[in-house]
Each structure stands twice: as C-alpha cells, then as structure tokens.
Design an enzyme around this catalytic site. Structure first.
Site, short mmCIF file in Angstrom:
data_model
loop_
_atom_site.label_atom_id
_atom_site.label_comp_id
_atom_site.label_asym_id
_atom_site.label_seq_id
_atom_site.Cartn_x
_atom_site.Cartn_y
_atom_site.Cartn_z
N HIS A 1 0.84 -1.21 0.00
CA HIS A 1 0.00 0.00 0.00
C HIS A 1 0.88 1.26 0.00
CE1 HIS A 1 -2.66 -3.03 2.16
NE2 HIS A 1 -3.43 -2.67 1.14
N SER B 1 -2.42 -8.34 3.15
CA SER B 1 -3.00 -8.24 4.50
C SER B 1 -3.30 -9.62 5.05
CB SER B 1 -4.28 -7.40 4.45
OG SER B 1 -4.02 -6.14 3.88
#
Ligand code: AMP
Length: 286
Positions: free
Chosen positions: A41, A190
């Site tokens: 990210h 994640s």
C-alpha cells in the site's frame, strides 16, 4: 526540529468528503485500500504522491467483495495504525466510511464486468468482482480523481477496473504499480498475518512456481500445459500448499492459452490455499 509531516484529514461521510475535495488542489490521486496497510500500500501511496497535488486513500473493508462471510469477519483491521501510516506517507485525505455510507438503505445496483472478470478469481470467488467493480465505481464517482493506483499483485482486478471505468465513461486513469514482496519472494498481503509459522515458511512456493514457469518460457517453452505442469510440480514440493488453480492466460483477455505465441503477452497466475488462508500471485511475461 519541526515536524514536516502533513496533517491527514479523515472523513467518514459523503458530505464531508465532498466538502474536503472542493478545496483540494488538483490533480488528485486516489489509493483505494481495505486497510491493514503494508509496504505494498505504501508503494501505491508514494507513486500517487509523486504524481498528485492531493492524495486521498480510502480504507473500507468492502463486504460485497467477500464471497465467504467468514473471510470478511476475520479480515484484519486496525484503523489507528492505518491512519498513522497514511500520515507517514503524506496522504492528505482519508475516506473511511461505514458500510451504510457506501451502500445507503435501498441501494440496489451491481456493476458486473464481463469476460475479463469471469475466469481465475472470478470463477473461484463468485460475486467477488461484482463487489469490487461496484465499490470502485462508487469511489471513482464520489472522488473524481484524475488517477487511481492499484497493485499488479491483483492483476485481474486491475483489468476488471480498467474495463469498468472505460465502459462507464469514468475519466479516472487506472495506474498499475509493481508487486512489493518480502525478501523471500512472498507478495505482501493483508492476509499473510493469518499464516501459521509453518505456512509462512511454505508460502514462497507461490513465487518459486511462477519463476520456474517464467524460466521455462525464457528457455523457449511455449506450451500452456507444460508451463502449468511446471507450476504444479513446484507447488507439489510443499505439502501444505493446496493449489486452487494455476493459469497461463492471454495477457489481454485472460483466456487460457494452449500456446504462448512469440511476441504475445501472457499472465502466469495461481491461487493456493495454505491452511485456512488463500494466497494469489502472478507473473506477467512477454
Ligand atoms: P487491499 O487493501 O488488499 O484491497 O489492496 C489495496 C491495493 O493495494 C490494491 O490495489 C492491491 O492490489 C494493492 N496491493 C496489495 N498488496 C500489494 C503488494 N504486495 N504490492 C503492491 N500492491 C499491493
């Protein structure tokens, strides 16, 4: 020493988002995320920052793109940590809405992309890309960014979103950014937080399988079946790794290939279960 970090403004409603955007210098760069932010990210945020006068990240665990309720429930969340990362990365604005704010009562539309959304993740996770295309269409419309940044790690997702934006005449330019990896080759995700130690140790097998197929292609192998077999053989060396699919697909249509034509592009991709965690990765060739 003065703290040169910018303030990150957090908005949670469509009205506050609109108000914040009215004053924002352009161009505007958007990084949509589901939170639990990691270096993948961050790389999108840095690229957005380099290109934009204002950067906006969204943090929204989108219930509509989870085809398994249990996967949605256990998806990792830590908003305070995510906001600290956004501030570190110089993100000016964060939109972190509730599900009701994104899908108000009475919401009854689905954005459903065609052929490119059907194979691979689309086949393995029914409804997933409808959920992705629907939420990204809403975010693109609400935010009106000049550019939006997505990870090549989710290569099919990038293709689905490009098709959606083109077909719906949404002018936001979709920019794909390289996959960020751990030193051992595992793509950051994640979901990696769910891996038990033995599963984490086995997880680089995804990358090894893709690189073995790439090496085969570089050595002149052009048969889709042979390259798929190469990936399966490498995955079979890890007893914990249960393949969901291995694919050698056309780089533009994602149709499975019998042969990779010289000069043509292909996407090698796979999905693998390690215990209760499902991981994906890919390698573009040609
Ligand atoms: P997610 O929060 O998992 O929905 O991901 C948000 C965005 O980050 C998507 O565009 C992903 O493709 C991208 N992304 C996730 N993991 C990586 C990674 N390892 N490298 C680069 N981009 C990533």
């Amino acid at each position: 020493m003065t703290d040169a970090r910018i303030e990150t403004q957090v908005v949670r409603t469509r009205a506050d988002l609109r108000a914040a955007l009215a004053a924002a210098p352009r161009p505007l760069g958007l990084v949509p995320t589901m939170g639990w932010l990691h270096d993948g990210h961050r790389s999108l945020m840095r690229r957005a920052r380099a290109d934009s006068a204002t950067t906006i990240a969204t943090i929204f665990v989108n219930p509509r793109q989870f085809n398994e309720a249990a996967d949605y429930q256990r998806y990792p969340r830590n908003e305070a940590r995510d906001l600290a990362i956004c501030t570190e990365e110089g993100i000016g604005l964060v939109f972190a809405p509730s599900a009701e704010e994104v899908y108000p009562p009475g919401f009854d539309t689905v954005v459903s992309v065609g052929a490119v959304a059907r194979p691979l993740e689309g086949a393995a996770r029914p409804g997933h890309f409808d959920g992705v295309a629907t939420v990204v269409a809403i975010l693109f419309e609400l935010i009106g960014a000049e550019r939006a940044y997505f990870g090549q790690k989710d290569a099919q997702q990038v293709m689905v979103i490009r098709q959606m934006a083109r077909d719906l005449a949404i002018p936001t330019e979709v920019i794909a950014c390289p996959t960020v990896r751990e030193p051992d080759g595992l793509a950051l995700s994640s979901r990696n937080v769910h891996l038990a130690p033995d599963e984490r140790a086995a997880a680089p097998v995804l990358r090894r399988a893709l690189l073995a197929a790439r090496a085969g292609w570089e050595a002149g192998e052009r048969s889709g079946d042979a390259l798929r077999a190469t990936m399966r053989d490498v995955l079979a060396t890890e007893s914990l790794a249960i393949p969901a699919y291995v694919s050698v697909a056309d780089g533009r249509t994602l149709a499975e290939l019998d042969r990779i034509e010289n000069g043509g592009s292909a996407l090698l991709s796979l999905a693998v279960r390690l215990g209760s965690t499902r991981l994906i990765d890919n390698e573009p060739i040609g």
